[in-house]
Design a protein around this motif. Structure first.
Motif, PDB file in Angstrom:
ATOM      1  N   TYR A   1       0.834  -1.201   0.000  1.00 23.62           N
ATOM      2  CA  TYR A   1       0.000   0.000   0.000  1.00 23.62           C
ATOM      3  C   TYR A   1       0.875   1.260   0.000  1.00 23.62           C
ATOM      4  O   TYR A   1       0.559   2.237  -0.671  1.00 23.62           O
TER       5      TYR A   1
ATOM      6  N   PHE B   1      -9.227   5.532   2.154  1.00 27.34           N
ATOM      7  CA  PHE B   1      -9.612   4.447   1.252  1.00 27.34           C
ATOM      8  C   PHE B   1      -8.708   3.237   1.435  1.00 27.34           C
ATOM      9  O   PHE B   1      -9.172   2.099   1.526  1.00 27.34           O
ATOM     10  N   PHE B   2      -7.401   3.489   1.528  1.00 29.00           N
ATOM     11  CA  PHE B   2      -6.441   2.405   1.718  1.00 29.00           C
ATOM     12  C   PHE B   2      -6.605   1.740   3.082  1.00 29.00           C
ATOM     13  O   PHE B   2      -6.511   0.525   3.197  1.00 29.00           O
TER      14      PHE B   2
ATOM     15  N   GLY C   1      -9.375  -0.597   2.902  1.00 35.95           N
ATOM     16  CA  GLY C   1      -8.976  -1.788   2.154  1.00 35.95           C
ATOM     17  C   GLY C   1      -8.157  -2.748   3.003  1.00 35.95           C
ATOM     18  O   GLY C   1      -8.351  -3.963   2.944  1.00 35.95           O
TER      19      GLY C   1
ATOM     20  N   ARG D   1      -8.189  -6.635   1.740  1.00 38.10           N
ATOM     21  CA  ARG D   1      -8.042  -6.602   0.288  1.00 38.10           C
ATOM     22  C   ARG D   1      -6.639  -6.135  -0.092  1.00 38.10           C
ATOM     23  O   ARG D   1      -6.030  -5.350   0.617  1.00 38.10           O
TER      24      ARG D   1
ATOM     25  N   GLU E   1      -6.383  -4.674  -5.889  1.00 38.69           N
ATOM     26  CA  GLU E   1      -7.827  -4.904  -5.961  1.00 38.69           C
ATOM     27  C   GLU E   1      -8.579  -3.581  -5.874  1.00 38.69           C
ATOM     28  O   GLU E   1      -9.658  -3.428  -6.440  1.00 38.69           O
ATOM     29  N   LEU E   2      -8.006  -2.633  -5.150  1.00 33.07           N
ATOM     30  CA  LEU E   2      -8.655  -1.333  -4.965  1.00 33.07           C
ATOM     31  C   LEU E   2      -8.413  -0.387  -6.138  1.00 33.07           C
ATOM     32  O   LEU E   2      -9.334   0.284  -6.589  1.00 33.07           O
TER      33      LEU E   2
END
Length: 90
Positions: A27, A58-59, A62, A67, A71-72
């Motif tokens: 990430y 958002f991360f 995830g 996830r 994928e995001l």
């Protein structure tokens, strides 16, 4: 912009980067690429800080959902960035 504004801005940036460092390595790599891309393109509304902090939110969601980062955002990180800033002035 006064000295207090500069100090507050640095404090916020350090807190922001602490959140980035708390992300898993994959990430962090994608975040750094997004940050580099966004800084290069330079959307005008980047100054309010909501774009990059929104990406971290958002991360973090995830990561909590288990996830993978691709994928995001998909395989094309630049296309993901273009989608984020498509309605922004640059």
């Amino acid at each position: 912009m006064g000295v207090q504004d500069i100090v507050e801005g640095k404090r916020q940036w350090r807190a922001h980067m602490a959140r980035v460092k708390a992300l898993p390595p994959d990430y962090r790599i994608v975040y750094k690429e997004i940050q580099r891309y966004v800084f290069k393109v330079g959307p005008v509304d980047l100054l309010d800080g909501s774009l990059l902090s929104g990406i971290i939110d958002f991360f973090e969601e995830g990561v909590a959902a288990g996830r993978g980062v691709l994928e995001l955002v998909g395989d094309d990180v630049a296309a993901f960035c273009d989608g984020l800033i498509k309605d922004s002035r640059t």
